[in-house]
Design an enzyme around this catalytic site. Structure first.
Site, PDB file in Angstrom:
ATOM      1  N   HIS A 169       0.844  -1.185   0.000  1.00  0.00           N
ATOM      2  CA  HIS A 169       0.000   0.000   0.000  1.00  0.00           C
ATOM      3  C   HIS A 169       0.888   1.247   0.000  1.00  0.00           C
ATOM      4  O   HIS A 169       2.097   1.155   0.196  1.00  0.00           O
ATOM      5  CB  HIS A 169      -0.930   0.018   1.223  1.00  0.00           C
ATOM      6  CG  HIS A 169      -0.204   0.006   2.536  1.00  0.00           C
ATOM      7  ND1 HIS A 169      -0.100  -1.105   3.339  1.00  0.00           N
ATOM      8  CD2 HIS A 169       0.475   0.976   3.167  1.00  0.00           C
ATOM      9  CE1 HIS A 169       0.611  -0.816   4.403  1.00  0.00           C
ATOM     10  NE2 HIS A 169       0.979   0.443   4.333  1.00  0.00           N
TER      11      HIS A 169
HETATM   12  C1  T46 Z   1       2.810   0.543   6.863  1.00  0.00           C
HETATM   13  C2  T46 Z   1       3.625  -0.678   7.064  1.00  0.00           C
HETATM   14  C3  T46 Z   1       5.092  -0.403   7.115  1.00  0.00           C
HETATM   15  C4  T46 Z   1      -4.228  -0.601  13.561  1.00  0.00           C
HETATM   16  O1  T46 Z   1      -5.300  -0.862  14.133  1.00  0.00           O
HETATM   17  N1  T46 Z   1      -3.493   0.483  13.956  1.00  0.00           N
HETATM   18  C5  T46 Z   1      -2.307   0.795  13.373  1.00  0.00           C
HETATM   19  O2  T46 Z   1      -1.677   1.801  13.773  1.00  0.00           O
HETATM   20  C6  T46 Z   1      -1.827  -0.041  12.304  1.00  0.00           C
HETATM   21  C7  T46 Z   1      -0.506   0.283  11.633  1.00  0.00           C
HETATM   22  C8  T46 Z   1      -2.581  -1.111  11.910  1.00  0.00           C
HETATM   23  N2  T46 Z   1      -3.753  -1.386  12.544  1.00  0.00           N
HETATM   24  C9  T46 Z   1      -4.520  -2.582  12.124  1.00  0.00           C
HETATM   25  C10 T46 Z   1      -5.070  -2.537  10.711  1.00  0.00           C
HETATM   26  C11 T46 Z   1      -5.094  -3.982  10.300  1.00  0.00           C
HETATM   27  O3  T46 Z   1      -6.285  -4.582  10.739  1.00  0.00           O
HETATM   28  O4  T46 Z   1      -3.630  -3.707  12.151  1.00  0.00           O
HETATM   29  C12 T46 Z   1      -3.935  -4.609  11.100  1.00  0.00           C
HETATM   30  C13 T46 Z   1      -2.705  -4.880  10.264  1.00  0.00           C
HETATM   31  O5  T46 Z   1      -2.381  -3.700   9.511  1.00  0.00           O
HETATM   32  P1  T46 Z   1      -1.820  -3.771   7.997  1.00  0.00           P
HETATM   33  O6  T46 Z   1      -2.402  -4.903   7.288  1.00  0.00           O
HETATM   34  O7  T46 Z   1      -1.990  -2.407   7.396  1.00  0.00           O
HETATM   35  O8  T46 Z   1      -0.261  -4.048   8.283  1.00  0.00           O
HETATM   36  P2  T46 Z   1       0.956  -4.035   7.269  1.00  0.00           P
HETATM   37  O9  T46 Z   1       2.059  -4.782   7.939  1.00  0.00           O
HETATM   38  O10 T46 Z   1       0.559  -4.477   5.914  1.00  0.00           O
HETATM   39  O11 T46 Z   1       1.378  -2.464   7.155  1.00  0.00           O
HETATM   40  C14 T46 Z   1       1.842  -1.752   8.294  1.00  0.00           C
HETATM   41  C15 T46 Z   1       1.106  -0.413   8.437  1.00  0.00           C
HETATM   42  O12 T46 Z   1      -0.305  -0.622   8.441  1.00  0.00           O
HETATM   43  C16 T46 Z   1       1.413   0.568   7.344  1.00  0.00           C
HETATM   44  O13 T46 Z   1       1.038   1.859   7.725  1.00  0.00           O
HETATM   45  O14 T46 Z   1       3.229   1.454   6.171  1.00  0.00           O
HETATM   46  O15 T46 Z   1       3.236  -1.481   8.184  1.00  0.00           O
END
Ligand code: T46
Length: 133
Positions: free
Chosen positions: A48
């Protein structure tokens, strides 16, 4: 694209090492901190871009690879040291992969969490930044 690498001062003595991150060590004021751990083998995370959120990524334990893509150029960086990190600006598509067992990726962000700030579709990302395929 030129990835901005950050190097942090190590405070060490015979007991071990310590890195302290202060406002002056970072390109922005921190609004949020999160960390990724227990990432399963062969998993690719991220995929993303953010509209507003800038981040600093530090692999504080183990290693992982980060692909950054500004829509025109792609670059991969290996993060494998707790005393260095990279600045990931808003607008860069990012993917994190090849996490070593036990790796912990620390993320410092200048915005609170907002799902509306994410662009999770690559074609939408190109369109948002008016980049021709
Ligand atoms: C990024 C990369 C480097 C939250 O509730 N609060 C938060 O602050 C974050 C970051 C995530 N979440 C929840 C949203 C999803 O349900 O945690 C779950 C996993 O998040 P996501 O699938 O977006 O995780 P990654 O590892 O794909 O990405 C993360 C960050 O979301 C993003 O900002 O740049 O790490």
């Amino acid at each position: 694209m030129d990835i901005e690498r950050l190097k942090f001062e190590i405070n060490g003595d015979e007991r071990g090492l310590l890195v302290a991150l202060e406002r002056s060590s970072l390109p922005f004021e921190i609004q949020r901190v999160f960390y990724l751990y227990d990432t399963q083998p062969n998993v690719r995370r991220g995929k993303h871009a953010h509209k507003k959120c800038n981040q600093v990524l530090i692999c504080v334990s183990g290693s992982c690879k980060i692909l950054l893509d500004d829509g025109i150029k792609k670059e991969v960086v290996v993060l494998d040291s707790p005393d260095s990190g990279i600045f990931v600006p808003a607008g860069d598509w990012r993917e994190m992969y090849e996490f070593s067992p036990g790796a912990v990726l620390l993320v410092l962000a200048d915005q609170p969490y907002d799902e509306g700030d994410y662009i999770r579709d690559y074609d939408e990302f190109l369109k948002y930044y008016s980049i021709e395929k």
